[in-house]
Design a protein around this motif. Structure first.
Motif, short mmCIF file in Angstrom:
data_model
loop_
_atom_site.label_atom_id
_atom_site.label_comp_id
_atom_site.label_asym_id
_atom_site.label_seq_id
_atom_site.Cartn_x
_atom_site.Cartn_y
_atom_site.Cartn_z
N ALA A 1 0.82 -1.21 0.00
CA ALA A 1 0.00 0.00 0.00
C ALA A 1 0.86 1.26 0.00
N GLY A 2 1.94 1.25 -0.79
CA GLY A 2 2.81 2.40 -0.90
C GLY A 2 3.81 2.54 0.21
N ALA A 3 3.84 1.62 1.16
CA ALA A 3 4.77 1.68 2.28
C ALA A 3 5.85 0.63 2.12
N THR A 4 7.07 1.01 2.50
CA THR A 4 8.19 0.08 2.47
C THR A 4 8.27 -0.64 3.82
N LEU A 5 8.13 -1.97 3.78
CA LEU A 5 8.21 -2.78 5.00
C LEU A 5 9.57 -3.46 5.05
N GLN A 6 10.37 -3.09 6.00
CA GLN A 6 11.69 -3.70 6.20
C GLN A 6 11.58 -4.68 7.36
N VAL A 7 11.40 -5.95 7.00
CA VAL A 7 11.23 -6.98 8.01
C VAL A 7 12.56 -7.22 8.70
N PRO A 8 12.61 -7.14 10.03
CA PRO A 8 13.88 -7.33 10.73
C PRO A 8 14.30 -8.80 10.72
N ASP A 9 15.56 -9.06 10.40
CA ASP A 9 16.11 -10.41 10.44
C ASP A 9 16.95 -10.66 11.69
N ASP A 10 17.19 -9.61 12.47
CA ASP A 10 17.94 -9.75 13.71
C ASP A 10 16.99 -10.24 14.80
N PRO A 11 17.27 -11.34 15.46
CA PRO A 11 16.35 -11.86 16.48
C PRO A 11 16.23 -10.97 17.71
N SER A 12 17.12 -9.98 17.86
CA SER A 12 17.04 -9.07 19.01
C SER A 12 16.11 -7.89 18.76
N VAL A 13 15.58 -7.75 17.56
CA VAL A 13 14.73 -6.62 17.22
C VAL A 13 13.31 -6.90 17.70
N THR A 14 12.80 -6.03 18.54
CA THR A 14 11.41 -6.13 19.01
C THR A 14 10.64 -4.83 18.81
N ALA A 15 11.33 -3.73 18.49
CA ALA A 15 10.70 -2.42 18.34
C ALA A 15 10.79 -1.97 16.89
N MET B 1 -4.15 1.65 4.14
CA MET B 1 -4.64 2.56 3.12
C MET B 1 -4.84 3.98 3.66
N SER B 2 -5.41 4.11 4.84
CA SER B 2 -5.73 5.43 5.39
C SER B 2 -4.64 6.01 6.25
N PHE B 3 -3.48 5.36 6.34
CA PHE B 3 -2.41 5.83 7.21
C PHE B 3 -1.28 6.52 6.45
N ASP B 4 -1.19 6.29 5.14
CA ASP B 4 -0.17 6.94 4.30
C ASP B 4 1.24 6.72 4.85
N VAL B 5 1.51 5.53 5.33
CA VAL B 5 2.83 5.24 5.90
C VAL B 5 3.82 5.04 4.77
N ARG B 6 4.98 5.62 4.91
CA ARG B 6 6.03 5.46 3.89
C ARG B 6 7.04 4.38 4.24
N TYR B 7 7.25 4.17 5.54
CA TYR B 7 8.30 3.21 5.93
C TYR B 7 7.94 2.61 7.28
N ILE B 8 8.12 1.31 7.41
CA ILE B 8 8.00 0.60 8.68
C ILE B 8 9.20 -0.33 8.79
N GLY B 9 10.01 -0.13 9.82
CA GLY B 9 11.21 -0.93 9.97
C GLY B 9 11.71 -0.91 11.39
N PRO B 10 12.86 -1.54 11.64
CA PRO B 10 13.41 -1.61 13.00
C PRO B 10 13.70 -0.22 13.57
N ALA B 11 13.43 -0.04 14.84
CA ALA B 11 13.71 1.22 15.51
C ALA B 11 15.15 1.28 15.96
N THR B 12 15.57 2.47 16.35
CA THR B 12 16.96 2.63 16.81
C THR B 12 17.17 1.95 18.15
N LEU B 13 16.22 2.10 19.07
CA LEU B 13 16.30 1.48 20.39
C LEU B 13 15.36 0.29 20.45
N GLN B 14 15.79 -0.74 21.10
CA GLN B 14 15.00 -1.97 21.21
C GLN B 14 14.62 -2.20 22.67
N GLY B 15 13.38 -2.66 22.87
CA GLY B 15 12.90 -2.93 24.22
C GLY B 15 12.03 -1.81 24.75
#
Length: 282
Positions: free
Chosen positions: A13-27, A101-115
């Motif tokens: 839906a126009g957003a880039t989803l970067q699925v985390p492959d690091d098992p320590s990523v939770t955020a 569709m109604s959120f217009d998100v451009r990117y969803i991916g791992p955050a800088t801080l985890q936990g």
């Protein structure tokens, strides 16, 4: 690399989803979010993405809000209980792209801080302790149920909680001090002595009795005393020009038998100097 048939970098839906492959990523972080999306709308998205699960598995949701503009800043931070729950969130968005569709998100991916703890501590460090009491405060959950934010801070961030307690103690002490403050102390009235002829005579060394009398009359009635002519030894010393509209007052004062002729200060000074010269002459 793919996760459950989903590429690591997919577009939904126009957003880039970067699925985390690091098992320590939770955020994860959401960027380019529609500015009109509220915290309740974000929670609805997370709830719909967790319907295939037995319960929601996110424990930290924070949508920074710009109070002056009455909108979010285009960012959102979400922390999940574990890495598997985080990957399931990406899988739900991939299977149901209409959720975005109604959120217009451009990117969803791992955050800088985890936990949850590090993200909560970073939020307090950037926004101050007041964010814990603000309307856009982060939401925390335990096993899908929302819990008290201050209790989580006291349990997971004891050093931050100690700072809050110290700030609360200082605020209470300041309030007690302001409540007992009754204003400045009243000062004792100062009694100013009245200016008499003797004081005027002492204030001007070498002044004659006429000058002392003039000063006394001037203090009692400065308007009429300044208009009276001075007569000494049969000679009349002209006075200063009277202001407009004061001719009647001057004529009344001169015609009164009780009026006392007094000189102006400049004429008095000249007279006092002349008297001193006469006293010093052999």
């Amino acid at each position: 690399m793919s996760f459950g048939g989903m590429d690591a970098d997919a577009r939904v839906a126009g957003a880039t989803l970067q699925v985390p492959d690091d098992p320590s990523v939770t955020a994860v972080t959401m960027r380019g979010l529609n500015r009109q999306v509220t915290r309740e709308g974000l929670l609805m998205l997370l709830y719909q993405a967790s319907q295939h699960l037995e319960r929601p598995k996110y424990d930290f949701v924070y949508l920074p809000w710009a109070m002056r503009k009455a909108c979010n800043i285009g960012l959102a931070f979400i922390n999940f209980e574990d890495h598997a729950s985080c990957v399931e969130f990406f899988d739900a968005l991939h299977r149901s792209p209409e959720l975005l569709m109604s959120f217009d998100v451009r990117y969803i991916g791992p955050a800088t801080l985890q936990g949850r703890g590090p993200n909560l501590e970073d939020t307090v460090a950037k926004r101050g302790a007041g964010i814990l009491y603000a309307t856009d405060a982060p939401l925390v959950f335990n096993r899908g149920e929302q819990c008290d934010l201050l209790e989580v801070v006291a349990h997971e961030l004891p050093h931050v909680w100690n700072q809050l307690e110290a700030m609360r103690a200082r605020r209470q002490q300041r309030q007690r001090y302001q409540g007992s403050y009754m204003g400045p102390r009243p000062r004792a009235p100062v009694n100013m002595p009245s200016i008499s002829g003797q004081m005027a005579h002492e204030a001007v060394p070498g002044a004659s009795a006429a000058r002392a009398e003039y000063m006394e009359r001037l203090m009692s009635n400065p308007h009429s005393a300044a208009l009276l002519p001075f007569r000494s030894g049969g000679s009349e010393v002209p006075t200063a020009a009277a202001p407009p509209g004061s001719a009647s007052r001057r004529s009344d004062a001169n015609s009164s038998p009780e009026a006392t002729s007094l000189p102006l200060p400049s004429k008095l000074t000249a007279q006092a100097n002349q008297e001193r010269l006469n006293d010093q002459s052999p």
